[in-house]
Motif scaffolding. Structure first.
Motif, PDB file in Angstrom:
ATOM      1  N   THR A 124       0.830  -1.207   0.000  1.00 41.76           N
ATOM      2  CA  THR A 124       0.000   0.000   0.000  1.00 41.76           C
ATOM      3  C   THR A 124       0.862   1.255   0.000  1.00 41.76           C
ATOM      4  O   THR A 124       2.056   1.216   0.311  1.00 41.76           O
ATOM      5  CB  THR A 124      -0.919   0.036   1.234  1.00 41.76           C
ATOM      6  N   ALA A 128      -3.606   3.278   0.473  1.00 39.76           N
ATOM      7  CA  ALA A 128      -4.161   2.948  -0.838  1.00 39.76           C
ATOM      8  C   ALA A 128      -3.410   1.753  -1.415  1.00 39.76           C
ATOM      9  O   ALA A 128      -2.184   1.781  -1.515  1.00 39.76           O
ATOM     10  CB  ALA A 128      -4.046   4.142  -1.783  1.00 39.76           C
ATOM     11  N   GLY A 132      -4.774  -1.309  -6.530  1.00 33.59           N
ATOM     12  CA  GLY A 132      -6.089  -0.696  -6.704  1.00 33.59           C
ATOM     13  C   GLY A 132      -6.120   0.330  -7.817  1.00 33.59           C
ATOM     14  O   GLY A 132      -5.085   0.722  -8.367  1.00 33.59           O
ATOM     15  N   SER A 135     -11.054   4.217  -9.495  1.00 38.09           N
ATOM     16  CA  SER A 135     -12.482   3.956  -9.301  1.00 38.09           C
ATOM     17  C   SER A 135     -12.734   3.338  -7.931  1.00 38.09           C
ATOM     18  O   SER A 135     -13.729   3.645  -7.264  1.00 38.09           O
ATOM     19  CB  SER A 135     -13.001   3.040 -10.410  1.00 38.09           C
ATOM     20  N   GLN A 136     -11.823   2.470  -7.485  1.00 39.04           N
ATOM     21  CA  GLN A 136     -11.967   1.877  -6.162  1.00 39.04           C
ATOM     22  C   GLN A 136     -11.756   2.918  -5.066  1.00 39.04           C
ATOM     23  O   GLN A 136     -12.431   2.899  -4.042  1.00 39.04           O
ATOM     24  CB  GLN A 136     -10.971   0.726  -6.004  1.00 39.04           C
ATOM     25  N   ALA A 137     -10.804   3.831  -5.300  1.00 40.91           N
ATOM     26  CA  ALA A 137     -10.570   4.899  -4.324  1.00 40.91           C
ATOM     27  C   ALA A 137     -11.793   5.791  -4.202  1.00 40.91           C
ATOM     28  O   ALA A 137     -12.152   6.226  -3.097  1.00 40.91           O
ATOM     29  CB  ALA A 137      -9.349   5.717  -4.738  1.00 40.91           C
ATOM     30  N   ALA A 139     -14.870   4.846  -4.713  1.00 41.45           N
ATOM     31  CA  ALA A 139     -15.910   4.084  -4.017  1.00 41.45           C
ATOM     32  C   ALA A 139     -15.634   3.981  -2.524  1.00 41.45           C
ATOM     33  O   ALA A 139     -16.571   3.934  -1.708  1.00 41.45           O
ATOM     34  CB  ALA A 139     -16.013   2.687  -4.632  1.00 41.45           C
ATOM     35  N   ASP A 140     -14.369   3.987  -2.145  1.00 41.72           N
ATOM     36  CA  ASP A 140     -14.018   3.823  -0.730  1.00 41.72           C
ATOM     37  C   ASP A 140     -14.199   5.101   0.083  1.00 41.72           C
ATOM     38  O   ASP A 140     -14.498   5.036   1.271  1.00 41.72           O
ATOM     39  CB  ASP A 140     -12.560   3.360  -0.598  1.00 41.72           C
ATOM     40  N   GLY A 141     -14.022   6.256  -0.544  1.00 38.52           N
ATOM     41  CA  GLY A 141     -14.138   7.479   0.249  1.00 38.52           C
ATOM     42  C   GLY A 141     -14.348   8.735  -0.559  1.00 38.52           C
ATOM     43  O   GLY A 141     -14.351   9.835   0.006  1.00 38.52           O
ATOM     44  N   GLY A 145     -11.296  11.387  -0.235  1.00 43.66           N
ATOM     45  CA  GLY A 145     -11.123  10.360   0.782  1.00 43.66           C
ATOM     46  C   GLY A 145      -9.649  10.048   0.977  1.00 43.66           C
ATOM     47  O   GLY A 145      -8.769  10.545   0.263  1.00 43.66           O
ATOM     48  N   HIS A 147      -7.855   7.452   0.298  1.00 41.21           N
ATOM     49  CA  HIS A 147      -7.243   6.872  -0.897  1.00 41.21           C
ATOM     50  C   HIS A 147      -7.328   7.821  -2.088  1.00 41.21           C
ATOM     51  O   HIS A 147      -6.409   7.880  -2.911  1.00 41.21           O
ATOM     52  CB  HIS A 147      -7.909   5.543  -1.251  1.00 41.21           C
TER      53      HIS A 147
END
Length: 275
Positions: A124, A128, A132, A135-137, A139-141, A145, A147
């Motif tokens: 990481t 993050a 990854g 798009s995942q970042a 979605a996570d925050g 956020g 990430h």
């Protein structure tokens, strides 16, 4: 074991060696350091490519004259261009081979950081995951956020480098001498290409957004290196021609005056003697 697995394991060992300095971000730091080391090793090829570009640029005015002179005779133009490059000890493809030799290395590195061979993506950067995507970042925050902020920093770096490339290209075009009256320019379409190429740097923003974070780190690092390297290798290129011309004029003026006086004195002496 494939070459990618070998390189991945080597990178993992390197990350373990620097982990006391960088903690959980050791793999991200290893990716950046590895990219810088490879680009430094390839720098001689970049210098050779820059020399080839300068050689072609130096012959551009003469090439434009030949194109203007033999525009209706392609065969004669081809022979004249070949003679021009042969006399200069260069070629139309000067600098292309060093550039092509670098491409396989770039492909291997990009593939390594994209596929995560050897467990490269199992780490990481500030929380993050290196495997990854943006798009995942999101979605996570969201964008801001924990990430998402990592990607915002990468986007800001890419945008800064791309803006700098664009400004340097515009300054180079503005400093370049205008083509002679009735001329077609040194290379057809080169002016448009010079304006478009810097804009491609902004395309790296899209790449960073869709590739794994590890590959994004590689892209940002190598893009920044390329920008700095080109600025170093091509420094003063836009003004060198003007400086040489000014020096030539300055050297010619003092030489002209004494010659004129020397020519005038014998003439006066001849007239006096005749009288």
């Amino acid at each position: 074991m494939s070459v990618f697995d070998f390189l991945g394991e080597a990178l993992t060992h390197g990350a373990e060696a620097i982990e006391p300095l960088f903690g959980t971000a050791a793999m991200a730091a290893a990716i950046v350091l590895c990219t810088l080391a490879v680009r430094a090793a390839l720098h001689p090829l970049a210098r050779a490519a820059a020399r080839g570009e300068r050689a072609r640029a130096a012959l551009a005015p003469q090439l434009a004259d030949l194109q203007r002179k033999h525009r209706n005779d392609p065969e004669r133009l081809q022979r004249a261009v070949a003679d021009l490059y042969a006399g200069a000890g260069s070629s139309p493809l000067a600098g292309c081979l060093p550039t092509l030799l670098q491409l396989p290395v770039f492909f291997v590195m990009y593939h390594l950081f994209s596929t995560g061979a050897g467990g490269v993506l199992d780490h990481t950067l500030l929380g993050a995951p290196l495997g990854g995507h943006w798009s995942q970042a999101l979605a996570d925050g969201g964008v801001f956020g924990p990430h998402g902020r990592v990607y915002l920093v990468l986007f800001a770096l890419v945008a800064a480098v791309a803006t700098w490339n664009d400004r340097r290209a515009r300054a180079t075009v503005a400093a370049s001498p205008a083509p002679a009256a009735g001329g077609d320019g040194a290379v057809p379409g080169m002016a448009s290409m010079t304006k478009v190429l810097p804009l491609l740097s902004f395309g790296t923003l899209i790449t960073v957004a869709v590739v794994p974070l590890a590959a994004g780190l590689y892209m940002v690092t190598t893009t920044a290196w390329t920008a700095g390297e080109r600025a170093l290798l091509h420094r003063g290129a836009g003004t060198s021609g003007g400086g040489a011309e000014a020096a030539g004029n300055a050297a010619a003026k003092p030489a002209g005056k004494p010659a004129g006086k020397a020519a005038a004195k014998p003439a006066e002496g001849t007239v006096t003697a005749s009288r």
